[in-house]
Write an enzyme that holds these catalytic residues in place. Structure first.
Site: not given
Ligand code: KIV
Length: 280
Positions: A99, A129, A198
């Site tokens: 992320d 992501k 989300e």
């Molecule tokens: O950071 C995270 O865990 C997320 C999920 C909630 C999709 O972005």
């Protein structure tokens, strides 16, 4: 012994074919539902992978559930990289998505490339992501162009918590719903292999999922999404605060840890631990 190599005595990784970003995208065409979960460490990654999870997200949620921050905003590239390395050391068959934290991709597409490149090159991630719609399209295009698979994230994007004024369900109104559907189409067009939805109404989750060829992965976005993701600490009940409404708890790890810790303290204080058998 405290320094024993925990990682090397847990057997080889599961013999499952590696899931790639195109394979995840293809699951929608095959009618297969995607089961995703967050993971921030080696044992969770290994156990989730053994359970058959398709996608492990090294979410910036690690800031709140592991590092004790109030929001995900203080999380750095270094934090996500550190935890991505721990997850990829488990050699999971599941796709590992790193992320991108706040301010690691918003400045320019070049900045996004430099940081996403680190997650792939130094962290071993299979994909990244990032949060947002139209404004992040140039960054997504650049990443896809150089061969980094990208997952989008729309709706209640936690890095915008200050602008939202809290963690509130998004896109309740018609205009916002129309904008979200359009932005989902833009992310697909820019080359995303899937999109996290989300904190949006279930009906909208279904509408976006039907409008796209790529899979949607929902978290608080209803049952019509092409897959679901939960924060592992939420589903395991390893969390000190309150969980959101969309969480289903499958275990009470916090209760188990509390109980084990207090029995340990009591055994140490009463000299019931260690026993003869536990001594050399
Ligand atoms: O950071 C995270 O865990 C997320 C999920 C909630 C999709 O972005």
């Amino acid at each position: 012994m405290s320094g024993r190599p925990h990682g090397s005595d847990v057997g080889p990784p599961a013999a499952r074919a590696k899931l790639t970003a195109p394979r995840i995208a293809d699951m929608k065409r095959r009618g297969e539902i995607i089961a995703a979960v967050t993971a921030y460490d080696f044992p969770t990654a290994r156990l989730a992978d053994e359970a058959g999870v398709d996608l492990l997200l090294v979410g910036d949620s690690l800031g709140t559930v592991v590092l004790g921050y109030e929001t995900t905003l203080p999380v750095t590239v270094g934090d996500v990289l550190h935890h991505t390395r721990a997850v990829t050391r488990a050699k999971p068959a599941a796709l590992v998505v790193a992320d991108m934290p706040f301010l690691s991709y918003q400045v320019s597409p070049e900045q996004a490339v430099a940081n996403a490149g680190r997650f792939v090159q130094e962290g071993g991630a299979d994909a990244v992501k990032l949060e947002g719609g139209e404004r992040v399209v140039p960054a997504i295009r650049r990443l896809v162009e150089i061969g980094i698979p990208v997952m989008g994230h729309l709706g209640l994007t936690p890095q915008s918590v200050l602008a939202f004024g809290g963690y509130k369900v998004q896109a309740r109104g018609e205009a916002d719903q129309e904008r979200l559907v359009n932005e989902a189409r833009m992310l697909q067009e820019a080359g995303c292999f899937s999109i996290v939805l989300e904190g949006i109404p279930s009906r909208l989750g279904g509408q976006v999922s039907r409008a796209l060829e790529i899979p949607t992965i929902g978290i608080g976005a209803g049952s019509a999404c092409d897959g679901q993701v939960l924060v592992s600490h939420d589903l395991l009940g390893f969390f000190l605060g309150r969980s959101p409404k969309f969480v289903r708890r499958y275990a009470d790890v916090a209760g188990t840890v509390r109980d084990a810790m207090s029995r340990y303290v009591s055994d140490v204080k009463s000299r019931a631990f260690p026993s003869e058998e536990e001594s050399y």
